[in-house]
Design a protein around this motif. Structure first.
Motif, PDB file in Angstrom:
ATOM      1  N   LEU A   1       0.810  -1.226   0.000  1.00 19.20           N
ATOM      2  CA  LEU A   1       0.000   0.000   0.000  1.00 19.20           C
ATOM      3  C   LEU A   1       0.842   1.273   0.000  1.00 19.20           C
ATOM      4  O   LEU A   1       0.367   2.322  -0.426  1.00 19.20           O
ATOM      5  N   SER A   2       2.059   1.191   0.476  1.00 20.15           N
ATOM      6  CA  SER A   2       2.911   2.377   0.447  1.00 20.15           C
ATOM      7  C   SER A   2       3.724   2.466  -0.838  1.00 20.15           C
ATOM      8  O   SER A   2       4.610   3.302  -0.937  1.00 20.15           O
ATOM      9  N   ALA A   3       3.413   1.626  -1.808  1.00 20.80           N
ATOM     10  CA  ALA A   3       4.027   1.650  -3.142  1.00 20.80           C
ATOM     11  C   ALA A   3       5.537   1.523  -3.084  1.00 20.80           C
ATOM     12  O   ALA A   3       6.262   2.196  -3.810  1.00 20.80           O
ATOM     13  N   MET A   4       6.012   0.647  -2.228  1.00 25.02           N
ATOM     14  CA  MET A   4       7.445   0.389  -2.152  1.00 25.02           C
ATOM     15  C   MET A   4       7.897  -0.494  -3.304  1.00 25.02           C
ATOM     16  O   MET A   4       7.087  -1.076  -4.019  1.00 25.02           O
ATOM     17  N   SER A   5       9.168  -0.608  -3.447  1.00 26.81           N
ATOM     18  CA  SER A   5       9.750  -1.397  -4.521  1.00 26.81           C
ATOM     19  C   SER A   5       9.563  -2.886  -4.244  1.00 26.81           C
ATOM     20  O   SER A   5       9.289  -3.310  -3.126  1.00 26.81           O
ATOM     21  N   VAL A   6       9.741  -3.684  -5.277  1.00 35.49           N
ATOM     22  CA  VAL A   6       9.675  -5.142  -5.152  1.00 35.49           C
ATOM     23  C   VAL A   6      10.786  -5.625  -4.222  1.00 35.49           C
ATOM     24  O   VAL A   6      10.660  -6.675  -3.588  1.00 35.49           O
ATOM     25  N   LYS A   7      11.808  -4.835  -4.102  1.00 29.71           N
ATOM     26  CA  LYS A   7      12.923  -5.151  -3.210  1.00 29.71           C
ATOM     27  C   LYS A   7      12.447  -5.317  -1.768  1.00 29.71           C
ATOM     28  O   LYS A   7      13.038  -6.066  -1.000  1.00 29.71           O
ATOM     29  N   TYR A   8      11.381  -4.641  -1.381  1.00 28.51           N
ATOM     30  CA  TYR A   8      10.843  -4.727  -0.036  1.00 28.51           C
ATOM     31  C   TYR A   8       9.625  -5.640   0.050  1.00 28.51           C
ATOM     32  O   TYR A   8       9.351  -6.207   1.098  1.00 28.51           O
ATOM     33  N   ILE A   9       8.885  -5.766  -1.037  1.00 28.39           N
ATOM     34  CA  ILE A   9       7.657  -6.559  -1.020  1.00 28.39           C
ATOM     35  C   ILE A   9       7.964  -8.056  -0.958  1.00 28.39           C
ATOM     36  O   ILE A   9       7.380  -8.785  -0.153  1.00 28.39           O
ATOM     37  N   LEU A  10       8.867  -8.539  -1.792  1.00 29.06           N
ATOM     38  CA  LEU A  10       9.130  -9.976  -1.856  1.00 29.06           C
ATOM     39  C   LEU A  10       9.751 -10.547  -0.580  1.00 29.06           C
ATOM     40  O   LEU A  10       9.330 -11.628  -0.150  1.00 29.06           O
ATOM     41  N   PRO A  11      10.723  -9.895   0.057  1.00 27.10           N
ATOM     42  CA  PRO A  11      11.202 -10.465   1.328  1.00 27.10           C
ATOM     43  C   PRO A  11      10.132 -10.478   2.420  1.00 27.10           C
ATOM     44  O   PRO A  11      10.066 -11.427   3.210  1.00 27.10           O
ATOM     45  N   ALA A  12       9.288  -9.453   2.462  1.00 26.79           N
ATOM     46  CA  ALA A  12       8.202  -9.442   3.446  1.00 26.79           C
ATOM     47  C   ALA A  12       7.231 -10.580   3.172  1.00 26.79           C
ATOM     48  O   ALA A  12       6.763 -11.260   4.094  1.00 26.79           O
ATOM     49  N   PHE A  13       6.941 -10.811   1.902  1.00 27.59           N
ATOM     50  CA  PHE A  13       6.036 -11.907   1.533  1.00 27.59           C
ATOM     51  C   PHE A  13       6.659 -13.260   1.859  1.00 27.59           C
ATOM     52  O   PHE A  13       5.971 -14.163   2.355  1.00 27.59           O
ATOM     53  N   ALA A  14       7.945 -13.418   1.599  1.00 38.65           N
ATOM     54  CA  ALA A  14       8.620 -14.686   1.897  1.00 38.65           C
ATOM     55  C   ALA A  14       8.613 -14.959   3.398  1.00 38.65           C
ATOM     56  O   ALA A  14       8.326 -16.083   3.830  1.00 38.65           O
ATOM     57  N   PHE A  15       8.892 -13.947   4.199  1.00 39.35           N
ATOM     58  CA  PHE A  15       8.877 -14.117   5.657  1.00 39.35           C
ATOM     59  C   PHE A  15       7.476 -14.448   6.154  1.00 39.35           C
ATOM     60  O   PHE A  15       7.294 -15.329   6.992  1.00 39.35           O
ATOM     61  N   SER A  16       6.476 -13.766   5.619  1.00 34.94           N
ATOM     62  CA  SER A  16       5.105 -14.013   6.036  1.00 34.94           C
ATOM     63  C   SER A  16       4.653 -15.410   5.628  1.00 34.94           C
ATOM     64  O   SER A  16       3.944 -16.082   6.392  1.00 34.94           O
ATOM     65  N   THR A  17       5.048 -15.851   4.453  1.00 36.29           N
ATOM     66  CA  THR A  17       4.694 -17.203   4.007  1.00 36.29           C
ATOM     67  C   THR A  17       5.327 -18.252   4.910  1.00 36.29           C
ATOM     68  O   THR A  17       4.655 -19.211   5.314  1.00 36.29           O
ATOM     69  N   LEU A  18       6.586 -18.080   5.226  1.00 36.85           N
ATOM     70  CA  LEU A  18       7.248 -19.029   6.124  1.00 36.85           C
ATOM     71  C   LEU A  18       6.593 -19.041   7.503  1.00 36.85           C
ATOM     72  O   LEU A  18       6.426 -20.103   8.118  1.00 36.85           O
ATOM     73  N   LEU A  19       6.202 -17.878   7.978  1.00 37.30           N
ATOM     74  CA  LEU A  19       5.558 -17.797   9.283  1.00 37.30           C
ATOM     75  C   LEU A  19       4.192 -18.471   9.270  1.00 37.30           C
ATOM     76  O   LEU A  19       3.851 -19.221  10.197  1.00 37.30           O
ATOM     77  N   HIS A  20       3.412 -18.239   8.227  1.00 34.92           N
ATOM     78  CA  HIS A  20       2.111 -18.894   8.119  1.00 34.92           C
ATOM     79  C   HIS A  20       2.266 -20.412   8.032  1.00 34.92           C
ATOM     80  O   HIS A  20       1.526 -21.149   8.694  1.00 34.92           O
ATOM     81  N   LEU A  21       3.211 -20.875   7.222  1.00 35.67           N
ATOM     82  CA  LEU A  21       3.405 -22.319   7.089  1.00 35.67           C
ATOM     83  C   LEU A  21       3.890 -22.941   8.398  1.00 35.67           C
ATOM     84  O   LEU A  21       3.483 -24.059   8.749  1.00 35.67           O
ATOM     85  N   ALA A  22       4.729 -22.231   9.123  1.00 37.90           N
ATOM     86  CA  ALA A  22       5.190 -22.737  10.418  1.00 37.90           C
ATOM     87  C   ALA A  22       4.037 -22.828  11.409  1.00 37.90           C
ATOM     88  O   ALA A  22       3.930 -23.810  12.168  1.00 37.90           O
ATOM     89  N   LEU A  23       3.154 -21.834  11.417  1.00 35.11           N
ATOM     90  CA  LEU A  23       2.005 -21.880  12.314  1.00 35.11           C
ATOM     91  C   LEU A  23       1.045 -22.996  11.924  1.00 35.11           C
ATOM     92  O   LEU A  23       0.471 -23.662  12.794  1.00 35.11           O
ATOM     93  N   ILE A  24       0.862 -23.222  10.628  1.00 30.77           N
ATOM     94  CA  ILE A  24      -0.011 -24.312  10.171  1.00 30.77           C
ATOM     95  C   ILE A  24       0.572 -25.657  10.604  1.00 30.77           C
ATOM     96  O   ILE A  24      -0.142 -26.516  11.130  1.00 30.77           O
ATOM     97  N   LEU A  25       1.856 -25.831  10.411  1.00 28.41           N
ATOM     98  CA  LEU A  25       2.494 -27.087  10.824  1.00 28.41           C
ATOM     99  C   LEU A  25       2.447 -27.267  12.329  1.00 28.41           C
ATOM    100  O   LEU A  25       2.263 -28.395  12.826  1.00 28.41           O
ATOM    101  N   MET A  26       2.587 -26.183  13.070  1.00 25.04           N
ATOM    102  CA  MET A  26       2.532 -26.277  14.526  1.00 25.04           C
ATOM    103  C   MET A  26       1.125 -26.715  14.988  1.00 25.04           C
ATOM    104  O   MET A  26       1.003 -27.495  15.926  1.00 25.04           O
ATOM    105  N   ASP A  27       0.096 -26.221  14.327  1.00 25.79           N
ATOM    106  CA  ASP A  27      -1.263 -26.614  14.714  1.00 25.79           C
ATOM    107  C   ASP A  27      -1.562 -28.058  14.321  1.00 25.79           C
ATOM    108  O   ASP A  27      -2.225 -28.768  15.061  1.00 25.79           O
ATOM    109  N   ILE A  28      -1.096 -28.471  13.152  1.00 24.56           N
ATOM    110  CA  ILE A  28      -1.364 -29.846  12.705  1.00 24.56           C
ATOM    111  C   ILE A  28      -0.614 -30.865  13.546  1.00 24.56           C
ATOM    112  O   ILE A  28      -1.160 -31.892  13.935  1.00 24.56           O
ATOM    113  N   LEU A  29       0.647 -30.577  13.835  1.00 25.77           N
ATOM    114  CA  LEU A  29       1.441 -31.521  14.603  1.00 25.77           C
ATOM    115  C   LEU A  29       1.198 -31.320  16.066  1.00 25.77           C
ATOM    116  O   LEU A  29       1.296 -32.059  16.923  1.00 25.77           O
TER     117      LEU A  29
END
Length: 111
Positions: free
Chosen positions: A83-111
């Motif tokens: 939303l702040s119209a930042m470069s892809v340089k900032y969007i993709l690492p934030a998305f990668a970190f968020s994806t890893l965090l979501h997947l870790a939480l999903i695995l923690m709930d399943i296991l």
């Protein structure tokens, strides 16, 4: 008497750095042209796939309130650079970190 043509060297040396950081920087520079597409893709994947999957798993297997807070904050971690119209340089690492965090939480709930 001066020469009319300039002499050029017979060869040029181009540095060949094939490490992952140079490849990533090249990818980011090229992807910045399509920043709106990358931003839309990250928001769609985050909001339509990862977050609903996490909420479904969390409510089925009984996750804690701190997991919901963590998932919401990681969603905002992606939303703010988009939303702040930042470069892809900032969007993709934030998305990668968020994806890893979501997947870790999903695995923690399943296991």
């Amino acid at each position: 008497m001066a020469t009319l043509s300039q002499s050029t060297p017979a060869y040029t040396i181009t540095p060949t750095t094939n490490n992952w950081l140079a490849t990533y920087n090249t990818f980011i520079e090229e992807a910045d042209f399509n920043r709106v597409g990358w931003a839309a893709t990250t928001i769609i994947v985050q909001g339509c796939i990862l977050t609903p999957a996490f909420l479904l798993i969390m409510f089925m297997y009984g996750g804690g309130d701190w997991q919901l807070l963590t998932a919401n904050l990681s969603f905002l971690l992606v939303l703010v650079p988009v939303l702040s119209a930042m470069s892809v340089k900032y969007i993709l690492p934030a998305f990668a970190f968020s994806t890893l965090l979501h997947l870790a939480l999903i695995l923690m709930d399943i296991l």
